[in-house]
Design a protein around this motif. Structure first.
Motif, PDB file in Angstrom:
ATOM      1  N   ALA A 291      10.099  44.889  55.430  1.00 48.00           N
ATOM      2  CA  ALA A 291      10.192  45.777  56.582  1.00 48.00           C
ATOM      3  C   ALA A 291      11.298  46.792  56.382  1.00 48.00           C
ATOM      4  N   GLY A 292      11.002  48.044  56.667  1.00 51.75           N
ATOM      5  CA  GLY A 292      11.977  49.113  56.510  1.00 51.75           C
ATOM      6  C   GLY A 292      11.815  49.899  55.224  1.00 51.75           C
ATOM      7  N   SER A 293      11.118  49.333  54.245  1.00 49.01           N
ATOM      8  CA  SER A 293      10.892  50.067  53.002  1.00 49.01           C
ATOM      9  C   SER A 293       9.776  51.085  53.207  1.00 49.01           C
ATOM     10  N   ALA A 294       9.734  52.087  52.335  1.00 49.46           N
ATOM     11  CA  ALA A 294       8.763  53.170  52.484  1.00 49.46           C
ATOM     12  C   ALA A 294       7.329  52.692  52.357  1.00 49.46           C
ATOM     13  N   ASP A 295       7.110  51.563  51.670  1.00 56.46           N
ATOM     14  CA  ASP A 295       5.754  51.090  51.418  1.00 56.46           C
ATOM     15  C   ASP A 295       5.430  49.783  52.115  1.00 56.46           C
ATOM     16  N   SER A 296       6.172  49.445  53.145  1.00 57.20           N
ATOM     17  CA  SER A 296       5.925  48.169  53.829  1.00 57.20           C
ATOM     18  C   SER A 296       4.608  48.157  54.599  1.00 57.20           C
ATOM     19  N   LEU A 297       3.981  49.321  54.762  1.00 57.53           N
ATOM     20  CA  LEU A 297       2.714  49.371  55.493  1.00 57.53           C
ATOM     21  C   LEU A 297       1.681  48.411  54.916  1.00 57.53           C
ATOM     22  N   MET A 298       1.632  48.299  53.592  1.00 57.58           N
ATOM     23  CA  MET A 298       0.613  47.467  52.962  1.00 57.58           C
ATOM     24  C   MET A 298       1.180  46.164  52.421  1.00 57.58           C
ATOM     25  N   SER A 299       2.308  45.705  52.945  1.00 65.23           N
ATOM     26  CA  SER A 299       2.747  44.336  52.676  1.00 65.23           C
ATOM     27  C   SER A 299       1.988  43.426  53.634  1.00 65.23           C
ATOM     28  N   PRO A 300       1.944  42.115  53.372  1.00 68.86           N
ATOM     29  CA  PRO A 300       1.054  41.255  54.162  1.00 68.86           C
ATOM     30  C   PRO A 300       1.576  40.849  55.527  1.00 68.86           C
ATOM     31  N   MET A 301       2.824  41.172  55.868  1.00 72.56           N
ATOM     32  CA  MET A 301       3.369  40.710  57.137  1.00 72.56           C
ATOM     33  C   MET A 301       3.983  41.852  57.921  1.00 72.56           C
ATOM     34  N   LEU A 302       3.885  41.737  59.235  1.00 71.61           N
ATOM     35  CA  LEU A 302       4.468  42.711  60.153  1.00 71.61           C
ATOM     36  C   LEU A 302       5.285  41.962  61.190  1.00 71.61           C
ATOM     37  N   ASP A 303       6.565  42.304  61.288  1.00 69.63           N
ATOM     38  CA  ASP A 303       7.414  41.678  62.297  1.00 69.63           C
ATOM     39  C   ASP A 303       7.128  42.280  63.669  1.00 69.63           C
ATOM     40  N   ASP A 304       7.359  41.490  64.716  1.00 70.86           N
ATOM     41  CA  ASP A 304       7.349  42.093  66.027  1.00 70.86           C
ATOM     42  C   ASP A 304       8.532  43.067  66.075  1.00 70.86           C
ATOM     43  N   GLU A 305       8.387  44.110  66.838  1.00 72.20           N
ATOM     44  CA  GLU A 305       9.325  45.232  66.940  1.00 72.20           C
ATOM     45  C   GLU A 305       9.247  46.187  65.749  1.00 72.20           C
ATOM     46  N   GLU A 306       8.558  45.812  64.692  1.00 74.10           N
ATOM     47  CA  GLU A 306       8.488  46.670  63.502  1.00 74.10           C
ATOM     48  C   GLU A 306       7.371  47.699  63.650  1.00 74.10           C
ATOM     49  N   SER A 307       7.623  48.887  63.151  1.00 75.90           N
ATOM     50  CA  SER A 307       6.568  49.892  63.073  1.00 75.90           C
ATOM     51  C   SER A 307       6.671  50.604  61.737  1.00 75.90           C
ATOM     52  N   GLN A 308       5.530  50.940  61.169  1.00 76.24           N
ATOM     53  CA  GLN A 308       5.481  51.679  59.914  1.00 76.24           C
ATOM     54  C   GLN A 308       4.336  52.683  60.013  1.00 76.24           C
ATOM     55  N   HIS A 309       4.710  53.939  60.208  1.00 75.82           N
ATOM     56  CA  HIS A 309       3.725  55.004  60.376  1.00 75.82           C
ATOM     57  C   HIS A 309       3.708  55.927  59.168  1.00 75.82           C
ATOM     58  N   ARG A 310       4.081  55.407  58.025  1.00 81.89           N
ATOM     59  CA  ARG A 310       4.171  56.219  56.818  1.00 81.89           C
ATOM     60  C   ARG A 310       3.349  55.588  55.705  1.00 81.89           C
ATOM     61  N   VAL A 311       2.678  56.418  54.936  1.00 81.54           N
ATOM     62  CA  VAL A 311       1.995  55.960  53.729  1.00 81.54           C
ATOM     63  C   VAL A 311       2.932  56.276  52.565  1.00 81.54           C
ATOM     64  N   GLY A 312       3.574  55.246  52.033  1.00 82.64           N
ATOM     65  CA  GLY A 312       4.635  55.430  51.062  1.00 82.64           C
ATOM     66  C   GLY A 312       4.148  55.856  49.687  1.00 82.64           C
ATOM     67  N   PRO A 313       5.083  56.171  48.784  1.00 81.16           N
ATOM     68  CA  PRO A 313       4.722  56.698  47.458  1.00 81.16           C
ATOM     69  C   PRO A 313       3.936  55.729  46.588  1.00 81.16           C
ATOM     70  N   VAL A 314       4.206  54.426  46.697  1.00 75.01           N
ATOM     71  CA  VAL A 314       3.442  53.460  45.895  1.00 75.01           C
ATOM     72  C   VAL A 314       2.000  53.390  46.375  1.00 75.01           C
ATOM     73  N   ILE A 315       1.818  53.342  47.691  1.00 74.73           N
ATOM     74  CA  ILE A 315       0.463  53.306  48.242  1.00 74.73           C
ATOM     75  C   ILE A 315      -0.291  54.569  47.847  1.00 74.73           C
ATOM     76  N   ARG A 316       0.381  55.704  47.940  1.00 81.06           N
ATOM     77  CA  ARG A 316      -0.270  56.956  47.539  1.00 81.06           C
ATOM     78  C   ARG A 316      -0.633  56.922  46.057  1.00 81.06           C
ATOM     79  N   GLY A 317       0.250  56.341  45.246  1.00 81.86           N
ATOM     80  CA  GLY A 317      -0.037  56.229  43.824  1.00 81.86           C
ATOM     81  C   GLY A 317      -1.248  55.357  43.552  1.00 81.86           C
TER      82      GLY A 317
END
Length: 451
Positions: A291-317
């Motif tokens: 959580a908090g990293s640029a590519d956490s969107l596609m990690s398998p877990m999401l904490d409550d209170e966490e938000s990730q509205h970015r598609v990070g460089p690894v995912i784009r790659g």
């Protein structure tokens, strides 16, 4: 702190059956299994039925047209708003020429189930296909340049109508005990776009590829390697204990050139716990991309209170490696999303300026958080002056600069609001006139006419 497990529930025999996303999970968890199974050998090459048309800069800037969503069931309006926001955010990153059709179902999914999603079909052998592997239909359409199956949607998603833990706001300020719906939708769409594949563990054996011959796999699988850079598909025999050991080794990596380039000096680590999980392989590693990293969107877990509205460089790659064309990230010019308009001198403009940083193809540059944009008022005659709360200089955030409290004091002829930034083509509003005539005070469009 509660954690939400993100996995993309998916099984496909070219067409995703309704029962494919019906696995039961523990309360409070979203189960989204990114694997594909039971693929049949063959190809689908229907007659083209859709001629892709480019979108205008206005549509691109507003992020319309890349995705077309159909809501089914009693989808709450705030959930629709969050869903569309998630799709619009994805649109900033992809160069989409054939609209991606998404079905969003609001339905009962069973105890503790929040949602599922995935591509409705995988195709091979279509026009322009770069390999004999299987491609999610949304990607296949882009490669072919036409809608290969105009009668069906490309991504199906289901969300729990009885779930009370969703946060439907779009501001990323998720309250404690709530899970950000935008982040969940964006994660699911990522699987629908292609972060999915055929790897599985059955008993003592690992499998990969499409049965019965296992001579082809989902395109994602081609780029997965173990810690010795040995590819899973083609490097191991399927239906073997050796492949199971590799799949549960704790050391799987992405070896596509663009994904690797996003993490200089190392290959991106994938989620591969020593006990096989339905979230294995088709997510980025949870610890590496926490959580908090640029590519956490596609990690398998999401904490409550966490938000990730970015598609990070690894995912784009990764998306680029499997065949997606990404929207260029270099800023090229500015564009008024909301053109300044107003009523009377000295009063707030009815339409406050909102400026987008666009790339050369007219897409908002979502990664731009540093372009300094300045507003100015130009024209002839009068004493008009533009002011905004916080000043006329704003730094773009995710490719956008929003101005508030803007007003024009005084009068002038042929006035125009100009947005400019160093090195970029500026944006300019249509001309207007600010006048006082007796008791009348107004801001009018600068249209000349014979009298």
């Amino acid at each position: 702190m509660r954690r939400l497990i993100l996995i993309a529930a998916l099984a496909a025999v070219l067409v995703l059956p309704e029962s494919a996303a019906a696995d039961e999970v523990d309360p409070g968890l979203l189960w989204m299994d990114g694997r594909l199974s039971d693929l049949t050998e063959g190809s689908v090459v229907p007659e083209p039925s859709y001629s892709a048309q480019d979108t205008s800069p206005v549509q691109r800037a507003e992020q319309n047209g890349s995705f077309i969503v159909t809501y089914k069931g009693a989808f709450p309006e705030d959930a629709k708003t969050a869903f569309q926001y998630a799709l619009d955010t994805w649109s900033r990153y992809l160069d989409v020429t054939v609209p991606i059709r998404v079905e969003a179902n609001w339905k009962v999914l069973g105890a503790g189930k929040l949602g599922t999603a995935g591509p409705t079909k995988l195709l091979s052998g279509f026009p322009g296909a770069p390999s004999g592997h299987w491609y999610p239909i949304a990607l296949a359409n882009q490669i072919a340049g036409t809608d290969l199956d105009a009668k069906s949607v490309d991504i199906t998603s289901n969300f729990a109508s009885t779930q009370k833990s969703f946060y439907f706001g779009t501001d990323g300020r998720t309250p404690r005990g709530k899970f950000d719906f935008v982040s969940v939708v964006m994660h699911e769409i990522g699987h629908g776009l292609g972060l999915t594949g055929t790897a599985d563990v059955v008993g003592t054996n690992g499998t990969i590829g499409s049965p019965p011959k296992y001579t082809a796999s989902a395109i994602y699988d081609v780029f997965v390697v173990n810690s010795n850079a040995k590819p899973l598909f083609g490097g191991f025999k399927t239906k073997t204990p050796e492949l199971k050991q590799a799949l549960t080794s704790g050391g799987l990596f992405w070896y596509g050139a663009n994904g690797v380039a996003a993490t200089p000096g190392t290959a991106p680590r994938l989620f591969a716990p020593t006990t096989w999980s339905d979230s294995s392989v088709y997510h980025l590693d949870e610890e590496t991309f926490a959580a908090g990293s640029a590519d956490s969107l596609m990690s398998p877990m999401l904490d409550d209170e966490e938000s990730q509205h970015r598609v990070g460089p690894v995912i784009r790659g990764i998306l680029s490696d499997i065949g997606w064309t990404l929207a260029p990230v270099a800023p090229a010019y500015l564009y008024f999303l909301d053109v300044p308009a107003g009523t009377q001198p000295g009063e707030l403009l009815l339409t406050q300026p909102r400026v987008a940083v666009l790339n050369g193809r007219g897409y908002t540059v979502a990664e731009d958080n540093e372009t300094v944009i300045t507003l100015s008022l130009v024209g002839t005659g009068g004493d008009a002056a533009l002011s905004c709360d916080g000043g006329l200089v704003k730094t773009a955030k995710e490719g956008l600069a929003k101005y508030t409290g803007c007003r024009i004091e005084g009068t002038g002829m042929g006035l125009r609001v100009v947005a400019w930034a160093e090195g970029l083509t500026s944006a300019e509003s249509p001309p207007f006139v600010v006048i006082r005539r007796g008791n009348f005070r107004g801001l009018t469009a600068g249209v000349s006419r014979d009298e």
